[in-house]
Design a protein around this motif. Structure first.
Motif, short mmCIF file in Angstrom:
data_model
loop_
_atom_site.label_atom_id
_atom_site.label_comp_id
_atom_site.label_asym_id
_atom_site.label_seq_id
_atom_site.Cartn_x
_atom_site.Cartn_y
_atom_site.Cartn_z
N VAL A 10 0.87 -1.13 -0.04
CA VAL A 10 -0.01 -0.12 -0.05
C VAL A 10 0.97 1.26 -0.04
CG1 VAL A 10 -1.92 1.30 1.28
CG2 VAL A 10 -1.81 -1.24 1.24
N VAL A 11 0.78 2.02 -0.98
CA VAL A 11 1.55 3.53 -1.12
C VAL A 11 0.86 4.47 -0.93
CG1 VAL A 11 3.01 4.42 -2.59
CG2 VAL A 11 3.16 1.92 -2.76
N LEU A 198 5.02 7.87 1.21
CA LEU A 198 5.74 8.83 0.55
C LEU A 198 5.40 10.28 1.10
CD1 LEU A 198 5.14 7.79 -3.11
CD2 LEU A 198 6.83 6.76 -1.56
N ASP A 199 6.88 10.88 1.43
CA ASP A 199 6.59 12.50 1.77
C ASP A 199 7.99 12.96 1.33
OD1 ASP A 199 5.75 14.67 3.09
OD2 ASP A 199 6.19 13.94 4.97
N PHE A 277 -2.86 9.53 7.35
CA PHE A 277 -1.84 8.55 7.00
C PHE A 277 -0.81 8.13 8.07
CE2 PHE A 277 -2.79 9.39 2.50
CZ PHE A 277 -4.02 8.37 2.25
N ARG A 278 -0.49 9.25 8.84
CA ARG A 278 0.54 9.23 9.78
C ARG A 278 0.06 8.55 11.04
NH1 ARG A 278 5.51 10.66 8.80
NH2 ARG A 278 5.81 12.43 7.33
N ARG A 279 -1.46 8.31 11.17
CA ARG A 279 -1.98 7.66 12.15
C ARG A 279 -1.46 6.22 12.51
NH1 ARG A 279 -7.95 7.51 11.65
NH2 ARG A 279 -7.47 6.60 9.73
N ASP A 280 -1.10 5.64 11.19
CA ASP A 280 -0.58 4.05 11.16
C ASP A 280 0.73 3.98 11.47
OD1 ASP A 280 -0.19 1.68 10.56
OD2 ASP A 280 -1.73 1.39 9.02
N ALA A 281 1.15 3.50 12.70
CA ALA A 281 2.57 3.61 12.97
C ALA A 281 3.32 2.48 12.15
CB ALA A 281 2.73 3.13 14.64
N ASN A 287 11.14 9.17 0.96
CA ASN A 287 11.21 9.91 0.08
C ASN A 287 10.93 9.35 -1.27
OD1 ASN A 287 12.49 11.62 -2.50
ND2 ASN A 287 12.35 13.09 -0.57
N PRO A 288 10.01 9.91 -2.29
CA PRO A 288 9.58 9.25 -3.64
C PRO A 288 10.96 8.87 -4.41
CG PRO A 288 8.18 10.99 -3.34
CD PRO A 288 9.25 11.02 -2.03
N SER A 289 12.11 9.54 -3.97
CA SER A 289 13.17 9.04 -4.79
C SER A 289 14.14 7.76 -4.30
CB SER A 289 14.11 10.33 -4.98
OG SER A 289 14.84 10.48 -3.51
N GLU A 290 13.44 7.27 -3.32
CA GLU A 290 14.27 6.18 -2.56
C GLU A 290 13.65 4.87 -3.05
OE1 GLU A 290 15.89 7.88 1.66
OE2 GLU A 290 13.73 7.68 1.58
N LEU A 291 13.62 4.61 -4.23
CA LEU A 291 13.09 3.44 -4.83
C LEU A 291 13.77 2.00 -4.16
CD1 LEU A 291 10.82 2.04 -6.58
CD2 LEU A 291 12.62 2.12 -8.44
N ASP A 292 15.23 2.12 -4.24
CA ASP A 292 15.84 0.99 -3.76
C ASP A 292 15.80 0.97 -2.30
OD1 ASP A 292 17.18 0.72 -5.98
OD2 ASP A 292 18.92 1.80 -5.79
#
Length: 302
Positions: A10-11, A198-199, A277-281, A287-292
């Motif tokens: 889930v993204v 993603l933030d 979304f931050r309610r879910d620990a 970051n969206p650039s961190e695909l790896d």
């Protein structure tokens, strides 16, 4: 993998953070498909104002629940939960991983947690509240909810009149706050759930939102909204990107004010999404650039 080991990735993240591109890149790496949990993307007439994925973005990566309905259709959380789970059963027959791209918190919850089957209902009270909404609009109902149940008022999607009416219905039937009767309901699922959030740096995100709004306007958002004027009272259109321009058409403010409100309300919408979304620990924030990094999280997920 056995069926119990299938994983729904889930993204989630705010508008304009870059979910679409991230999900496409992730889907290509995992050789899988993308299911949308974003109520703003469902309706085919709402293309520009929802920043729907382009044909190029969806190339070689099948996307589901994107532009599959007409604004004339009635479509509820219940419909979506049923349709999404049926689709996932099918997709998990051929994939170990499936991606759920989520912009709408309640629709993400419908898939991951299920809908709390609170049984209390009264057709007469529901009909009365629906008539009030038709005659008076949503504002008086929201005010009543704020007075009777301020806790739920803070949580509810205030543009979703069905949720507001449902809460008022239960309050009137039981004489108790709706929030006090809601339990943390989690339905059983046949797959595991991994959440990636993603933030971006806040100013960077706001700059992206402002740029997205400018591009929407350049690409014909005004014309799209004009075509939807006959349906402006539909619940799906009570959302950022449409309400501001409907108000412009109605003469409530001038064009410069409409554009200013469009950008401001989009930034506020992003903050609201992040809070939800931050309610879910259990969510892994990247970051969206961190695909790896995302692939490493998926690899180590148990």
């Amino acid at each position: 993998m056995s069926n119990k080991e299938k994983v729904l990735i889930v993204v989630v993240g705010p508008t304009a953070v870059g979910k679409t591109d991230f999900c496409v890149q992730l889907a290509k790496k995992l050789a899988t498909e993308v299911v949308y949990a974003d109520s703003r993307q469902f309706f085919k007439e709402m293309q520009i104002g929802t920043a729907r994925p382009t044909v190029e973005e969806m190339l070689n990566v099948p996307h589901y629940f994107v532009g599959h309905l007409s604004i004339k259709d009635e479509y509820s959380f219940g419909h979506y939960e049923k349709d999404a789970l049926k689709l996932l059963d099918h997709l998990f027959l051929k994939h170990d991983f499936v991606i759920l791209s989520g912009g709408s918190g309640m629709y993400v919850d419908a898939v991951t947690k299920g809908i709390d089957p609170m049984p209390t209902s009264n057709d007469e009270i529901r009909a009365h509240l629906n008539q009030r909404h038709k005659d008076e609009g949503l504002a008086p109902l929201l005010k009543e909810l704020e007075i009777k149940d301020p806790e739920y008022y803070q949580k509810v999607d205030r543009a979703n009149y069905q949720r507001v009416i449902r809460a008022l219905e239960v309050i009137e039937i039981t004489g108790e706050k709706y929030s006090s009767q809601r339990k943390e309901y989690v339905a059983e699922r046949s797959f595991k759930i991994l959440k990636l959030g993603l933030d971006r740096d806040r100013q960077e995100l706001y700059d992206r939102i402002n740029l997205r709004m400018d591009l929407m306007l350049d690409n014909g958002l005004l014309k799209e909204v004009e075509s939807l004027l006959p349906y402006k009272d539909k619940n799906a259109l009570q959302t950022v990107g449409y309400k501001e321009i409907f108000d412009f058409w109605d003469g409530k403010h001038d064009w410069d004010t409409a554009v200013e409100l469009l950008k401001r309300n989009s930034r506020r919408y992003a903050k609201k999404q992040l809070s939800w979304f931050r309610r879910d620990a259990s969510t892994h924030w990247i970051n969206p650039s961190e695909l790896d990094k995302a692939l490493e999280i998926i690899k180590n997920f148990d």
